[in-house]
Structures are given as C-alpha cells and as structure tokens.
Enzyme design. Structure first.
Site, short mmCIF file in Angstrom:
data_model
loop_
_atom_site.label_atom_id
_atom_site.label_comp_id
_atom_site.label_asym_id
_atom_site.label_seq_id
_atom_site.Cartn_x
_atom_site.Cartn_y
_atom_site.Cartn_z
N LYS A 1 0.84 -1.19 0.00
CA LYS A 1 0.00 0.00 0.00
C LYS A 1 0.88 1.25 0.00
O LYS A 1 1.99 1.24 0.55
CB LYS A 1 -0.88 0.03 1.26
CG LYS A 1 -1.90 -1.06 1.40
CD LYS A 1 -2.62 -0.91 2.73
CE LYS A 1 -3.64 -2.02 2.95
NZ LYS A 1 -4.82 -1.86 2.09
N ARG B 1 -10.01 -11.74 2.47
CA ARG B 1 -10.91 -12.78 1.97
C ARG B 1 -10.26 -14.15 1.99
O ARG B 1 -10.96 -15.16 2.09
CB ARG B 1 -11.41 -12.41 0.57
CG ARG B 1 -10.34 -12.44 -0.51
CD ARG B 1 -10.76 -11.68 -1.74
NE ARG B 1 -10.85 -10.24 -1.48
CZ ARG B 1 -11.25 -9.34 -2.37
NH1 ARG B 1 -11.59 -9.74 -3.60
NH2 ARG B 1 -11.30 -8.07 -2.07
#
Length: 467
Positions: free
Chosen positions: A238, A312
C-alpha cells in the site's frame, strides 16, 4: 475490562433533562417556572438540534436541562449522546424524550467511552439514572462489550498482534465458561493453508482461534471475524497514506468478540461459535506473491491476483471450517473493501446474503437499534470475474468495478452448507466524534447481530443480564 460507567437507580435530586423540538418549545416554555423561562429567553435558547440550556432554580442551583432535538425521521436516535460531555458533574434523568428511552440511555453510555491506554482520558462526570422501563443491566452490558471491542480496534499493532487477540478471546471464554482452542504452526499449515500463507512473512505467528459456548443441541450460530492486525498490502504494498489506519484491519475480529460477549452475557439459548483467523500481512522473503496458487481448507485452489486482498483469503479458510458443521446462521465481519466505502460511506456497512427474509429482518432491526446496514447484491454473473486460467478461482477480479460484490462472491464459494450466510463489509472506524460514537475504533454491526439473535432465540423471561 474497559472502564464504563453504569446507569444509576432512581434517586431523588436527579436533574431533569427535557428534550424539545421547535414545534413543542412554546408549550414547554409555558410550563417552566417564571425564573427558568426568563433565563432561557435571556440566554437565547432555541429548540434547535444540539442546543443546550442549563436553567437555575430559585436557589441558583441547576434545576433543569433543556436539550434541542430534531423531530421525525431525520432525528438522530443517539442525539442525547452529546450531553455527558456538555453537562457539569452531577446526576441526571430524562423527563421527556422524543424516541426510544433504551437507545437514549445507550447513547449516553457509549458517549462516555474513552481509550486511555496511553494517556489519561477522564470519562465525563455526568451520570444518568436509568429511564423507567429500561433494563439497566442490559444497557450496561452492551456498553461494556462495545467498549471492549473499541479498545481492541484502537490499540496499535505494536501492542496488538495475533497473540494479543488470542489472549482477548481466551479471557472472554474464561469469563463465560466457553471453550477456546487455537490452531497454529504446522497444524495451521495443514488445516488452514490460506491463513498460514498470508501470515507467513510476519515474525508474529498466524493462528486460527475457535471459541465455542452453549448447549450442543441448541441452534448453531457462528461468527467469523477478520483479524488482520496490520495490513501492509504485502508485496502489492500500500502507499503510506493507505497504511495509516491499518491497525483497524482487525475490526472484524473485534466485532465478533463484542457480539459474542453480548450473546453470552444475555444467556441466549444458542450454540455459539466464534472463529477468528488472525495474521499480520507483512513483507519478507517468505511473503506470498502475486501469481502464486494456494490451496484452501475447502480444497479449492486460489490464484493470487493481489496480495492486498488478503482478508478474503483468511476468511475463506475460517468459513470453510464453519461450514463443515452446517450451522443455522453464519455471519462474517470484515473491513474488506474500499469499494463498499465508496458505495455507502463509512457509517453504513454493506450487507450481503442470499436470504431475502433475513436481509429484510437485519435492515429493520438495524434501524431500530441504530446500528444500520444496507443490502448490496450478490450478483451471480459477476462471479465470472473471479475466473482463473490455472486455478479454481482468483482472489480478485482484476478490474475496477464491483469490488465489494466480487469479494462477497468469493466468500460465498466457501460457505455453501450453512442455513444462511451473511457477509458484512464494514469500516470499523469513526473519523470524527458523533453522539454515541467517539472518534476512533467502532464495532459496527455487533449490536445489530446481537439484537437479531435475541429477537429470534431469546425465551421470554429467560434471557439474563450479566453483572
């Protein structure tokens, strides 16, 4: 345990609080003693939302508090949460309320939360008498559970890793006589390969926490919480600005624990299971890579399209475990996608489920308890966006559209036997202070899920309040 004040029993001398709107103000003003009415006029009080007037009695002491509210559907059920910080030290009671007195009392309690681990942050000194007909024990218990969850989210990653989340789960289990087991090391590699792969690059070992409580033959309810204690994004790193709040990427785990505390404290007749896969998504030479193909507990192979879609992956293994016993209800909580925030903003978690009746029930209860959600579609045709040429599926769609939907569709592949599966994509943070919601970590949807389970399963007269 977090410092949370308790509601007081009825007592003489509590200062009355009168909530007034613009339409009702003339009648209220006419009822006030002349001195109080004159003081309200002289001080320029107007019955607008958030306005406060402290009215003196004949001896000069505080006799009445006026609080302006907005009537109708636009009114904030937590509006009175402004008062604890605005009022002087003392004991107060509601004399007139426009809405649900239980929500007003809860707003008061939730507004008094302070995160004081690193510096002293005194709580407000204004105390509230429990409104008539309100279960004070229930309100206090919910407030304590929310505070405990907020504390977890607010704690930075240097002091909150997988081991500390495990400790919080074990402490909760001990309080309520629940069983708590933890899978780590080689057993995690064998049984939960996605969890192990995501957490492999961190010196703080990943693990799967499994808490169970209640009678084995009761309705089975499973809560699954994403516990990424810090998310660098992995090798798909990020930008620095996007990491500033990544300590909150374990908010799903905090929600699951907060909801579990409410359920166990109320003694709901369910067989509760809480599953928390907890990892740090870090970077070193062992980090999983874009293009890797990973096995999952369910047996499906997953191609990694982006290492920053790690939540996820760990949820998939936990959901697969939950699904093996075909529970009646499965909820998963996760700070999963920026797409959900773009669609609905930070205050409105996205709800995904194939059960129309359950979706409607959750939406209605969310409004009733002021813990709202908004249903989004599990649009089947978008599942093809997760196709992989070399594995059973990819962990991302590879395109800019429908990110929250495709994430929910990914998770659906791992929860096929449950009576109903609900995925809640939440933000877990209050960017600024609002009544009942101080700036910082938030356990969105914990109260909603508890209220749903209470409505479905509580036997009248049998649900208890914990001390």
């Amino acid at each position: 345990m977090p410092r949370v004040t308790t509601l007081l029993p009825a007592t003489e001398g509590a200062v009355p609080i009168r909530c007034v709107d613009a339409a009702g103000w003339p009648a209220v003003a006419a009822e006030l003693p002349p001195l109080a009415a004159a003081f309200a006029t002289a001080s320029g009080f107007e019955a607008k939302p958030g306005r406060i007037a402290l009215l003196p009695g004949p001896d000069g002491t505080l006799a009445t508090v006026l609080f302006g509210v907005e009537a109708g559907e636009r009114g904030d059920p937590f509006a009175v949460g402004r008062l604890p910080d605005a009022l002087p030290e003392g004991t107060y009671r509601f004399e007139a309320l426009p809405g649900d007195p239980a929500l007003a009392a809860l707003a008061w309690q939730l507004s008094g939360y302070r995160f004081g681990r690193y510096r002293d942050r005194p709580a407000p000194k204004a105390r509230l008498v429990a409104p008539d007909g309100v279960d004070a024990g229930e309100i206090d218990r919910i407030a304590r559970a929310v505070a405990a969850g907020r504390d977890l989210v607010n704690t930075p990653a240097n002091d909150l890793g997988p081991a500390e989340i495990e400790a919080a789960a074990r402490a909760l289990a001990e309080r309520f006589g629940a069983a708590c087991t933890v899978v780590s090391g080689e057993a995690l590699e064998r049984g939960f390969p996605l969890v192990a792969a995501v957490g492999r690059a961190s010196p703080r070992a990943p693990r799967l926490i499994d808490l169970t409580w209640g009678e084995a033959d009761a309705p089975k309810v499973t809560l699954v919480g994403k516990g990424v204690v810090f998310d660098t994004g992995g090798l798909d790193i990020k930008p620095s600005a996007a990491m500033l709040l990544m300590k909150k990427d374990m908010a799903g785990a905090a929600v699951a624990l907060a909801a579990a505390e409410m359920v166990m404290g109320a003694g709901l007749p369910v067989r509760l299971r809480v599953l928390i896969p907890t990892v740090e998504n870090a970077i070193n030479g062992e980090a999983f890579r874009p293009g890797d193909v990973l096995a999952s507990r369910k047996g499906l192979t997953v191609e990694i399209g982006n290492t920053d879609a790690e939540g996820r992956l760990i949820l998939a293994d936990a959901l697969a475990l939950a699904d093996e016993e075909a529970p009646d209800l499965v909820f998963d909580f996760a700070t999963l996608t920026g797409a959900a925030r773009v669609a609905l903003g930070p205050d409105l978690p996205a709800l995904f489920t194939e059960d129309d009746a359950l979706a409607g029930e959750l939406a209605a209860i969310g409004l009733a308890v002021n813990d709202p959600v908004w249903r989004m579609p599990l649009w089947g045709p978008y599942a093809s966006l997760l196709d992989s040429k070399i594995a059973d599926l990819n962990n991302v769609s590879g395109g800019p559209f429908a990110g929250a939907v495709t994430a929910a569709l990914f998770l659906r592949r791992f929860a096929t036997k449950a009576g109903a599966h609900v995925h809640l994509d939440l933000y877990g943070w209050n960017a600024g202070t609002k009544p009942g919601r101080p700036e910082g970590g938030e356990v969105q949807t914990a109260r909603l899920v508890y209220a749903l389970l209470k409505a479905r399963y509580a036997v009248p007269g049998e649900a208890r309040s914990a001390s």
